[in-house]
Scaffold this motif. Sequence first.
Motif, PDB file in Angstrom:
ATOM      1  N   LEU A 177       0.875  -1.407   0.093  1.00 50.99           N
ATOM      2  CA  LEU A 177      -0.028   0.044  -0.007  1.00 50.99           C
ATOM      3  C   LEU A 177       1.066   1.180  -0.040  1.00 50.99           C
ATOM      4  N   ALA A 178       1.933   1.251   0.792  1.00 51.74           N
ATOM      5  CA  ALA A 178       2.856   2.448   0.814  1.00 51.74           C
ATOM      6  C   ALA A 178       3.465   2.664  -0.465  1.00 51.74           C
ATOM      7  N   TYR A 179       3.872   1.694  -1.006  1.00 51.62           N
ATOM      8  CA  TYR A 179       4.475   1.671  -2.491  1.00 51.62           C
ATOM      9  C   TYR A 179       3.761   2.511  -3.474  1.00 51.62           C
ATOM     10  N   SER A 180       2.190   1.693  -3.393  1.00 54.81           N
ATOM     11  CA  SER A 180       1.250   2.481  -4.450  1.00 54.81           C
ATOM     12  C   SER A 180       1.124   3.903  -4.213  1.00 54.81           C
ATOM     13  N   LEU A 181       0.894   4.180  -2.689  1.00 55.42           N
ATOM     14  CA  LEU A 181       0.662   5.396  -2.524  1.00 55.42           C
ATOM     15  C   LEU A 181       2.008   6.366  -2.980  1.00 55.42           C
ATOM     16  N   VAL A 182       3.154   6.016  -2.680  1.00 52.59           N
ATOM     17  CA  VAL A 182       4.314   6.846  -2.802  1.00 52.59           C
ATOM     18  C   VAL A 182       4.386   6.999  -4.347  1.00 52.59           C
ATOM     19  N   VAL A 183       4.284   5.832  -5.417  1.00 52.78           N
ATOM     20  CA  VAL A 183       4.262   6.065  -6.767  1.00 52.78           C
ATOM     21  C   VAL A 183       3.089   6.708  -7.056  1.00 52.78           C
ATOM     22  N   LEU A 184       1.940   6.908  -6.724  1.00 51.56           N
ATOM     23  CA  LEU A 184       0.811   7.673  -7.148  1.00 51.56           C
ATOM     24  C   LEU A 184       1.378   9.070  -6.929  1.00 51.56           C
ATOM     25  N   LEU A 185       1.820   9.339  -5.859  1.00 48.78           N
ATOM     26  CA  LEU A 185       2.399  10.628  -5.252  1.00 48.78           C
ATOM     27  C   LEU A 185       3.285  11.290  -6.372  1.00 48.78           C
ATOM     28  N   LEU A 186       4.367  10.404  -6.580  1.00 48.56           N
ATOM     29  CA  LEU A 186       5.522  10.863  -7.378  1.00 48.56           C
ATOM     30  C   LEU A 186       4.773  11.147  -8.777  1.00 48.56           C
ATOM     31  N   ILE A 187       3.922  10.348  -9.332  1.00 55.41           N
ATOM     32  CA  ILE A 187       3.253  10.581 -10.738  1.00 55.41           C
ATOM     33  C   ILE A 187       2.895  11.635 -10.787  1.00 55.41           C
ATOM     34  N   VAL A 188       1.743  11.981  -9.642  1.00 58.35           N
ATOM     35  CA  VAL A 188       1.025  13.113  -9.659  1.00 58.35           C
ATOM     36  C   VAL A 188       1.948  14.591  -9.521  1.00 58.35           C
ATOM     37  N   LEU A 189       3.180  14.547  -8.628  1.00 60.14           N
ATOM     38  CA  LEU A 189       3.994  15.660  -8.431  1.00 60.14           C
ATOM     39  C   LEU A 189       4.764  15.729  -9.998  1.00 60.14           C
ATOM     40  N   THR A 190       5.060  14.811 -10.443  1.00 63.78           N
ATOM     41  CA  THR A 190       5.700  14.905 -11.826  1.00 63.78           C
ATOM     42  C   THR A 190       4.721  15.601 -12.905  1.00 63.78           C
ATOM     43  N   ALA A 191       3.549  15.209 -12.840  1.00 69.19           N
ATOM     44  CA  ALA A 191       2.526  15.647 -13.769  1.00 69.19           C
ATOM     45  C   ALA A 191       2.285  17.126 -13.743  1.00 69.19           C
ATOM     46  N   VAL A 192       2.209  17.624 -12.559  1.00 74.09           N
ATOM     47  CA  VAL A 192       1.977  18.914 -11.863  1.00 74.09           C
ATOM     48  C   VAL A 192       3.128  19.694 -12.337  1.00 74.09           C
ATOM     49  N   LEU A 193       4.435  19.188 -11.942  1.00 74.67           N
ATOM     50  CA  LEU A 193       5.541  19.964 -12.494  1.00 74.67           C
ATOM     51  C   LEU A 193       5.593  20.253 -14.022  1.00 74.67           C
ATOM     52  N   LEU A 194       5.317  19.134 -14.553  1.00 73.05           N
ATOM     53  CA  LEU A 194       5.406  19.145 -16.135  1.00 73.05           C
ATOM     54  C   LEU A 194       4.449  20.274 -16.613  1.00 73.05           C
ATOM     55  N   HIS A 195       3.208  20.131 -16.165  1.00 80.65           N
ATOM     56  CA  HIS A 195       2.259  20.857 -16.620  1.00 80.65           C
ATOM     57  C   HIS A 195       2.562  22.250 -16.463  1.00 80.65           C
ATOM     58  N   LEU A 196       3.065  22.411 -15.263  1.00 81.05           N
ATOM     59  CA  LEU A 196       3.568  24.102 -14.770  1.00 81.05           C
ATOM     60  C   LEU A 196       4.660  24.547 -15.759  1.00 81.05           C
ATOM     61  N   VAL A 197       5.520  23.947 -16.213  1.00 80.88           N
ATOM     62  CA  VAL A 197       6.515  24.281 -16.979  1.00 80.88           C
ATOM     63  C   VAL A 197       6.291  24.134 -18.252  1.00 80.88           C
ATOM     64  N   VAL A 198       5.436  23.439 -18.860  1.00 82.30           N
ATOM     65  CA  VAL A 198       5.040  23.459 -20.323  1.00 82.30           C
ATOM     66  C   VAL A 198       4.056  24.498 -20.588  1.00 82.30           C
ATOM     67  N   HIS A 199       2.969  24.739 -19.521  1.00 83.44           N
ATOM     68  CA  HIS A 199       1.970  25.739 -20.099  1.00 83.44           C
ATOM     69  C   HIS A 199       2.372  27.043 -19.320  1.00 83.44           C
ATOM     70  N   GLN A 200       3.175  27.357 -18.522  1.00 85.12           N
ATOM     71  CA  GLN A 200       3.549  28.599 -18.023  1.00 85.12           C
ATOM     72  C   GLN A 200       4.707  28.860 -18.559  1.00 85.12           C
ATOM     73  N   GLY A 201       5.378  28.105 -19.180  1.00 85.91           N
ATOM     74  CA  GLY A 201       6.871  28.554 -19.597  1.00 85.91           C
ATOM     75  C   GLY A 201       6.931  28.264 -21.148  1.00 85.91           C
ATOM     76  N   VAL A 202       7.092  27.169 -21.511  1.00 88.38           N
ATOM     77  CA  VAL A 202       6.986  26.733 -22.977  1.00 88.38           C
ATOM     78  C   VAL A 202       5.973  27.495 -23.761  1.00 88.38           C
ATOM     79  N   LEU A 203       4.761  26.890 -23.609  1.00 83.29           N
ATOM     80  CA  LEU A 203       3.789  27.467 -24.433  1.00 83.29           C
ATOM     81  C   LEU A 203       3.609  29.144 -24.526  1.00 83.29           C
ATOM     82  N   ARG A 204       3.944  29.886 -23.413  1.00 82.25           N
ATOM     83  CA  ARG A 204       3.795  31.183 -23.529  1.00 82.25           C
ATOM     84  C   ARG A 204       4.988  31.750 -24.343  1.00 82.25           C
ATOM     85  N   ILE A 205       6.182  31.440 -24.108  1.00 82.68           N
ATOM     86  CA  ILE A 205       6.997  31.572 -25.143  1.00 82.68           C
ATOM     87  C   ILE A 205       6.576  31.424 -26.709  1.00 82.68           C
TER      88      ILE A 205
END
Length: 129
Positions: free
Chosen positions: A24-52
Amino acid sequence: MTTLTMKQQLKHWLSAQSWLDPALAYSLVVLLLIVLTAVLLHLVVHQGVLRILQHRAATSASLWRQAISEHQLLSRLALTAQGFILYLQAHLWLDAKGDTLQWLTAVTQLWMLLFGVLSAFSLLDTIET
């Protein structure tokens, strides 16, 4: 001496912690890791790259300016790519026999299909006008 993959190292570390069931801990940590990566990627792409790119497209040819600004082609392509990255992460981290992987696979495939079709429609709308 054997070398462990990141997945095995994380499972080993979580099993050494005694505060939660390791699976259970592994599943939760992995899901948290995936969500954090997705949010970070979204912010970089949409707030940085796409604006440029949108700023540069405003000064370029009218067809690309129309595709980017009016029909949101780059934004939809970026969201399609984000869905693919989520799909890859899920297959990288989660066990192949788990329900979580099957659920995430279905969601990411629907995500990619939706934004892929929207990207195609954006491109067709641009070509049509």
